[in-house]
Design a protein around this motif. Structure first.
Motif, PDB file in Angstrom:
ATOM      1  N   ALA A  16       0.855  -1.186   0.000  1.00 37.69           N
ATOM      2  CA  ALA A  16       0.000   0.000   0.000  1.00 37.69           C
ATOM      3  C   ALA A  16       0.891   1.236   0.000  1.00 37.69           C
ATOM      4  N   HIS A  17       0.481   2.250  -0.719  1.00 33.26           N
ATOM      5  CA  HIS A  17       1.266   3.478  -0.771  1.00 33.26           C
ATOM      6  C   HIS A  17       0.641   4.563   0.093  1.00 33.26           C
ATOM      7  N   ASP A  18      -0.218   4.160   0.989  1.00 35.75           N
ATOM      8  CA  ASP A  18      -0.825   5.077   1.940  1.00 35.75           C
ATOM      9  C   ASP A  18       0.286   5.661   2.817  1.00 35.75           C
ATOM     10  N   PRO A  19       0.386   6.989   2.908  1.00 36.26           N
ATOM     11  CA  PRO A  19       1.462   7.598   3.702  1.00 36.26           C
ATOM     12  C   PRO A  19       1.502   7.109   5.152  1.00 36.26           C
ATOM     13  N   GLU A  20       0.343   6.855   5.735  1.00 33.41           N
ATOM     14  CA  GLU A  20       0.322   6.371   7.121  1.00 33.41           C
ATOM     15  C   GLU A  20       0.880   4.958   7.224  1.00 33.41           C
ATOM     16  N   VAL A  21       0.588   4.118   6.242  1.00 33.32           N
ATOM     17  CA  VAL A  21       1.106   2.751   6.234  1.00 33.32           C
ATOM     18  C   VAL A  21       2.623   2.783   6.049  1.00 33.32           C
TER      19      VAL A  21
ATOM     20  N   GLN B 244       4.634   5.222   6.798  1.00 38.14           N
ATOM     21  CA  GLN B 244       5.229   5.784   8.013  1.00 38.14           C
ATOM     22  C   GLN B 244       5.310   4.719   9.110  1.00 38.14           C
ATOM     23  N   LEU B 245       4.269   3.919   9.259  1.00 38.07           N
ATOM     24  CA  LEU B 245       4.266   2.844  10.252  1.00 38.07           C
ATOM     25  C   LEU B 245       5.337   1.809   9.912  1.00 38.07           C
ATOM     26  N   ALA B 246       5.443   1.441   8.636  1.00 32.72           N
ATOM     27  CA  ALA B 246       6.466   0.476   8.223  1.00 32.72           C
ATOM     28  C   ALA B 246       7.859   1.011   8.545  1.00 32.72           C
ATOM     29  N   ALA B 247       8.107   2.281   8.249  1.00 31.84           N
ATOM     30  CA  ALA B 247       9.414   2.884   8.552  1.00 31.84           C
ATOM     31  C   ALA B 247       9.699   2.827  10.048  1.00 31.84           C
ATOM     32  N   LYS B 248       8.668   3.045  10.858  1.00 32.75           N
ATOM     33  CA  LYS B 248       8.836   2.988  12.315  1.00 32.75           C
ATOM     34  C   LYS B 248       9.211   1.570  12.747  1.00 32.75           C
ATOM     35  N   ILE B 249       8.563   0.568  12.177  1.00 32.92           N
ATOM     36  CA  ILE B 249       8.833  -0.821  12.560  1.00 32.92           C
ATOM     37  C   ILE B 249      10.249  -1.219  12.140  1.00 32.92           C
ATOM     38  N   PHE B 250      10.697  -0.762  10.976  1.00 38.56           N
ATOM     39  CA  PHE B 250      12.074  -1.038  10.557  1.00 38.56           C
ATOM     40  C   PHE B 250      13.063  -0.406  11.530  1.00 38.56           C
ATOM     41  N   GLU B 251      12.781   0.803  11.999  1.00 37.38           N
ATOM     42  CA  GLU B 251      13.654   1.461  12.984  1.00 37.38           C
ATOM     43  C   GLU B 251      13.663   0.687  14.299  1.00 37.38           C
TER      44      GLU B 251
ATOM     45  N   PRO C 289       6.037 -11.044   9.537  1.00 34.25           N
ATOM     46  CA  PRO C 289       7.382 -11.209  10.093  1.00 34.25           C
ATOM     47  C   PRO C 289       8.478 -11.067   9.041  1.00 34.25           C
ATOM     48  N   ASN C 290       8.111 -11.202   7.761  1.00 31.54           N
ATOM     49  CA  ASN C 290       9.085 -11.054   6.676  1.00 31.54           C
ATOM     50  C   ASN C 290       8.919  -9.740   5.917  1.00 31.54           C
ATOM     51  N   LEU C 291       8.326  -8.751   6.576  1.00 27.80           N
ATOM     52  CA  LEU C 291       8.184  -7.426   5.977  1.00 27.80           C
ATOM     53  C   LEU C 291       9.548  -6.943   5.520  1.00 27.80           C
ATOM     54  N   SER C 292       9.624  -6.419   4.293  1.00 29.03           N
ATOM     55  CA  SER C 292      10.906  -5.923   3.783  1.00 29.03           C
ATOM     56  C   SER C 292      10.765  -4.492   3.295  1.00 29.03           C
ATOM     57  N   ASN C 293      11.890  -3.781   3.337  1.00 31.14           N
ATOM     58  CA  ASN C 293      11.892  -2.386   2.903  1.00 31.14           C
ATOM     59  C   ASN C 293      12.220  -2.298   1.410  1.00 31.14           C
ATOM     60  N   ASP C 294      12.446  -1.096   0.931  1.00 32.89           N
ATOM     61  CA  ASP C 294      12.675  -0.878  -0.494  1.00 32.89           C
ATOM     62  C   ASP C 294      13.996  -1.471  -0.994  1.00 32.89           C
ATOM     63  N   LYS C 295      14.852  -1.941  -0.092  1.00 35.30           N
ATOM     64  CA  LYS C 295      16.109  -2.587  -0.472  1.00 35.30           C
ATOM     65  C   LYS C 295      16.033  -4.101  -0.281  1.00 35.30           C
ATOM     66  N   GLY C 296      14.859  -4.578   0.123  1.00 36.19           N
ATOM     67  CA  GLY C 296      14.677  -6.001   0.356  1.00 36.19           C
ATOM     68  C   GLY C 296      15.148  -6.458   1.723  1.00 36.19           C
TER      69      GLY C 296
END
Length: 138
Positions: free
Chosen positions: A12-17, A19-26, A46-53
């Motif tokens: 999803a490209h929802d800004p809130e989603v 932002q939450l994903a970025a927080k979880i990666f941090e 549990p296998n959520l990945s960022n833009d670099k995989g």
């Protein structure tokens, strides 16, 4: 006649989603084990990945957070999932010299021969004889 729209595997490209994903990666990067566990228990993959995989377990492993790695493994994180550069969490932990993380990943089923370079290749490259011995004992 049109059928139902095909389901997308795109995030999803929802800004809130995002932002939450970025927080979880941090949180994974900083080893906030309890909070990461709570988010995964609440439905974050549990296998959520960022833009670099890089997955949550990759970030936790690379930054030396063995407890976070164990919690993610217990919740189904894949210890061998490659990022976009073909690297594994195990190779990252070897590179950083995180022996406790290496042990946790091996206990969770990580394969030291996977990835480019593999954890074995990385241990050889950086002359980490203790980790090579650990891999041979597997």
């Amino acid at each position: 006649m049109t059928g139902p729209a095909p389901e997308s595997n795109e995030p999803a490209h929802d800004p809130e989603v995002l932002q939450l994903a970025a927080k979880i990666f941090e949180l994974a990067r900083h080893g906030d084990t309890d909070t990461v566990a709570a988010y995964v228990d609440a439905g974050v993959p549990p296998n959520l990945s960022n833009d670099k995989g890089d997955t949550l377990i990759m970030l936790a492993a690379y930054h030396g957070h063995a407890d976070t790695v164990r919690v993610l493994l217990a919740r189904g994180a894949d210890p061998g999932r490659l990022n976009d550069r073909g690297q594994t969490p195990l190779a990252g932990a070897v590179f950083k010299g995180e022996t406790e993380v290496v042990r946790a990943l091996l206990e969770g089923g990580a394969d030291p021969a996977e990835g480019q370079p593999s954890a074995i290749d990385t241990a050889r490259m950086f002359e980490k004889a203790d980790l090579l011995e650990l891999f041979e004992a597997q």
